[in-house]
Design an enzyme around this catalytic site. Structure first.
Site, PDB file in Angstrom:
ATOM      1  N   ASN A  14      -3.532 -12.332   6.489  1.00  0.00           N
ATOM      2  CA  ASN A  14      -3.797 -11.058   6.084  1.00  0.00           C
ATOM      3  C   ASN A  14      -3.767 -10.956   4.593  1.00  0.00           C
ATOM      4  O   ASN A  14      -2.264 -10.967   4.289  1.00  0.00           O
ATOM      5  CB  ASN A  14      -3.140 -10.040   6.703  1.00  0.00           C
ATOM      6  CG  ASN A  14      -3.282  -8.665   6.017  1.00  0.00           C
ATOM      7  OD1 ASN A  14      -4.013  -8.513   4.960  1.00  0.00           O
ATOM      8  ND2 ASN A  14      -2.667  -7.458   6.369  1.00  0.00           N
TER       9      ASN A  14
ATOM     10  N   LYS B 146      -4.121  -9.168   2.165  1.00  0.00           N
ATOM     11  CA  LYS B 146      -3.917  -7.684   1.487  1.00  0.00           C
ATOM     12  C   LYS B 146      -4.823  -7.642   0.166  1.00  0.00           C
ATOM     13  O   LYS B 146      -5.645  -8.231  -0.105  1.00  0.00           O
ATOM     14  CB  LYS B 146      -2.426  -7.375   1.422  1.00  0.00           C
ATOM     15  CG  LYS B 146      -1.627  -7.832   2.940  1.00  0.00           C
ATOM     16  CD  LYS B 146      -0.406  -7.332   2.648  1.00  0.00           C
ATOM     17  CE  LYS B 146       0.264  -7.590   4.424  1.00  0.00           C
ATOM     18  NZ  LYS B 146       1.432  -7.003   4.401  1.00  0.00           N
TER      19      LYS B 146
ATOM     20  N   HIS C  91      -3.802  -1.177  10.079  1.00  0.00           N
ATOM     21  CA  HIS C  91      -2.502  -1.741   9.574  1.00  0.00           C
ATOM     22  C   HIS C  91      -1.634  -0.517   9.232  1.00  0.00           C
ATOM     23  O   HIS C  91      -1.976   0.321   8.719  1.00  0.00           O
ATOM     24  CB  HIS C  91      -2.937  -2.714   8.401  1.00  0.00           C
ATOM     25  CG  HIS C  91      -1.886  -3.310   8.014  1.00  0.00           C
ATOM     26  ND1 HIS C  91      -0.838  -2.997   7.204  1.00  0.00           N
ATOM     27  CD2 HIS C  91      -1.351  -4.758   8.442  1.00  0.00           C
ATOM     28  CE1 HIS C  91       0.112  -4.036   7.050  1.00  0.00           C
ATOM     29  NE2 HIS C  91      -0.171  -5.082   7.749  1.00  0.00           N
TER      30      HIS C  91
ATOM     31  N   GLU D  45       0.048  -0.344   6.653  1.00  0.00           N
ATOM     32  CA  GLU D  45       0.001  -0.073   5.206  1.00  0.00           C
ATOM     33  C   GLU D  45      -1.095   1.052   4.963  1.00  0.00           C
ATOM     34  O   GLU D  45      -0.986   1.786   4.204  1.00  0.00           O
ATOM     35  CB  GLU D  45      -0.281  -1.261   4.432  1.00  0.00           C
ATOM     36  CG  GLU D  45       1.105  -1.972   4.118  1.00  0.00           C
ATOM     37  CD  GLU D  45       0.983  -3.360   3.900  1.00  0.00           C
ATOM     38  OE1 GLU D  45      -0.099  -3.880   3.667  1.00  0.00           O
ATOM     39  OE2 GLU D  45       1.929  -4.061   4.051  1.00  0.00           O
TER      40      GLU D  45
ATOM     41  N   GLU E  99       3.163  -5.150  15.219  1.00  0.00           N
ATOM     42  CA  GLU E  99       3.459  -5.199  13.824  1.00  0.00           C
ATOM     43  C   GLU E  99       4.694  -4.199  13.435  1.00  0.00           C
ATOM     44  O   GLU E  99       4.440  -3.063  13.041  1.00  0.00           O
ATOM     45  CB  GLU E  99       2.750  -5.217  12.766  1.00  0.00           C
ATOM     46  CG  GLU E  99       1.578  -6.255  12.665  1.00  0.00           C
ATOM     47  CD  GLU E  99       1.054  -6.679  11.427  1.00  0.00           C
ATOM     48  OE1 GLU E  99       1.120  -7.750  11.029  1.00  0.00           O
ATOM     49  OE2 GLU E  99       0.497  -5.808  10.733  1.00  0.00           O
TER      50      GLU E  99
ATOM     51  N   GLY F  93       6.935  -7.495   5.381  1.00  0.00           N
ATOM     52  CA  GLY F  93       7.121  -7.856   4.180  1.00  0.00           C
ATOM     53  C   GLY F  93       8.525  -7.798   3.614  1.00  0.00           C
ATOM     54  O   GLY F  93       8.981  -7.871   2.567  1.00  0.00           O
TER      55      GLY F  93
ATOM     56  N   SER G 226       6.849 -10.751   8.806  1.00  0.00           N
ATOM     57  CA  SER G 226       7.595 -12.046   8.441  1.00  0.00           C
ATOM     58  C   SER G 226       7.611 -13.173   9.254  1.00  0.00           C
ATOM     59  O   SER G 226       8.761 -13.764   9.544  1.00  0.00           O
ATOM     60  CB  SER G 226       9.152 -11.335   8.283  1.00  0.00           C
ATOM     61  OG  SER G 226       9.187 -10.475   7.366  1.00  0.00           O
TER      62      SER G 226
ATOM     63  N   GLY H 243       2.694 -12.419   3.690  1.00  0.00           N
ATOM     64  CA  GLY H 243       3.229 -13.371   2.794  1.00  0.00           C
ATOM     65  C   GLY H 243       3.025 -14.747   2.925  1.00  0.00           C
ATOM     66  O   GLY H 243       2.618 -15.503   1.941  1.00  0.00           O
TER      67      GLY H 243
HETATM   68  P1  PGA Z   1       4.502 -10.225   6.266  1.00  0.00           P
HETATM   69  O1  PGA Z   1       3.089  -9.040   6.683  1.00  0.00           O
HETATM   70  O2  PGA Z   1       4.003 -11.473   6.916  1.00  0.00           O
HETATM   71  O3  PGA Z   1       4.350 -10.593   4.893  1.00  0.00           O
HETATM   72  O4  PGA Z   1       5.537  -9.656   6.821  1.00  0.00           O
HETATM   73  C1  PGA Z   1       2.512  -8.985   7.774  1.00  0.00           C
HETATM   74  C2  PGA Z   1       1.332  -8.026   7.723  1.00  0.00           C
HETATM   75  O5  PGA Z   1       1.445  -6.989   7.147  1.00  0.00           O
HETATM   76  O6  PGA Z   1       0.351  -8.168   8.457  1.00  0.00           O
END
Ligand code: PGA
Length: 251
Positions: free
Chosen positions: A9, A11, A94, A96, A166, A172, A212, A234
């Site tokens: 992803n 983002k 998601h 976010e 998630e 993150g 993560s 990330g």
């Molecule tokens: P992350 O993000 O791997 O940076 O923790 C995961 C996601 O938001 O799908």
């Protein structure tokens, strides 16, 4: 047997040139990958990434869409528009989007149904916040989110979706869920799907873990019986780390 899916992803990162360069590098390192590979670039580079991924096993997803077919919705993108540019999957709900763009359980359910109607595979996200976990509400929250999605679908439709668990506190933050925490929720989600739409649907559906995921923890997560892949932020932004995740069996 559920095939693993490793999904990146991206983002709100990467210009078109950067996105194409990344997918070209990913393509070069795919040989011998044990599962499926997917990338979710921003809308602006979907066309270019679809073209770059053509003929390779890399699937391309959008990160969001509207649930209506068309209309006066300035700034929005429809399911048919995603299909039109060659996108095969779409990430929906998601955390976010739930947190910063006021997406609701009901909205995510409508989007999931609309994606299926347009011939896209939805990757619909669920997960609890830190305060919900600390209050002992993880299963209640995940059940509410999953049920909203499942109740909008027939069993045949439900069998075609992907769910991503998630935990918001793991996204993150570098704080990955322990294998026990991930497995517990994944097994619970699978049972819930089985309860609503029948056990075969629950057994067939892929449930990804996100939050993560890194090269040093991916192998343990992928070894869990109810974890069918990863949704990665990330560590998906650079080819070397993403390819390590794609080759999770060799870490
Ligand atoms: P992350 O993000 O791997 O940076 O923790 C995961 C996601 O938001 O799908």
């Amino acid at each position: 047997m559920r095939r693993k899916l490793i999904a990146g992803n991206w983002k709100m990162y990467k210009t078109t040139a950067e996105a194409v360069a990344l997918v070209e590098e990913i393509k070069k390192g795919l040989a011998g990958a044990p599962g499926d590979t997917l990338v979710a670039p921003p809308f602006t580079s979907l066309v270019a990434v679809v073209a770059a991924a053509k003929g390779s096993p890399v699937a391309v997803a959008a990160q969001n869409m509207h649930f209506e077919k068309e209309g006066a919705f300035t700034g929005e993108v429809s399911p048919a528009m995603l299909k039109d540019v060659g996108t095969t999957h779409v990430v929906l709900g998601h955390s976010e989007r739930r947190q910063h763009f006021a997406e609701t359980d009901e909205g995510v359910a409508r989007k999931t149904k609309a994606a299926l109607d347009a011939g896209l595979v939805p990757i619909s996200c669920v997960g609890e916040t830190l305060s919900e976990r600390e209050a002992g509400k993880t299963m209640d929250v995940v059940k509410r989110q999953v049920d909203a999605i499942l109740n909008a679908l027939t069993p045949e439709e439900a069998a075609r979706i992907v769910i991503a668990y998630e935990p918001v506190w793991a996204i993150g933050t570098g704080k990955v869920a322990t294998p026990e925490q991930a497995q517990e929720v994944h097994a619970f989600v699978r049972l819930r799907i089985g309860a609503v739409h029948g056990r075969p649907v629950g057994e067939a559906l892929r449930i990804l873990y996100g939050g993560s995921v890194k090269p040093d923890n991916v192998k343990g997560l992928m070894a869990l019986p109810d974890v069918d892949g990863a949704l990665v932020g990330g560590a998906s932004l650079k080819a070397d780390s993403f390819l390590k995740l794609v080759h999770y069996d060799k870490q």
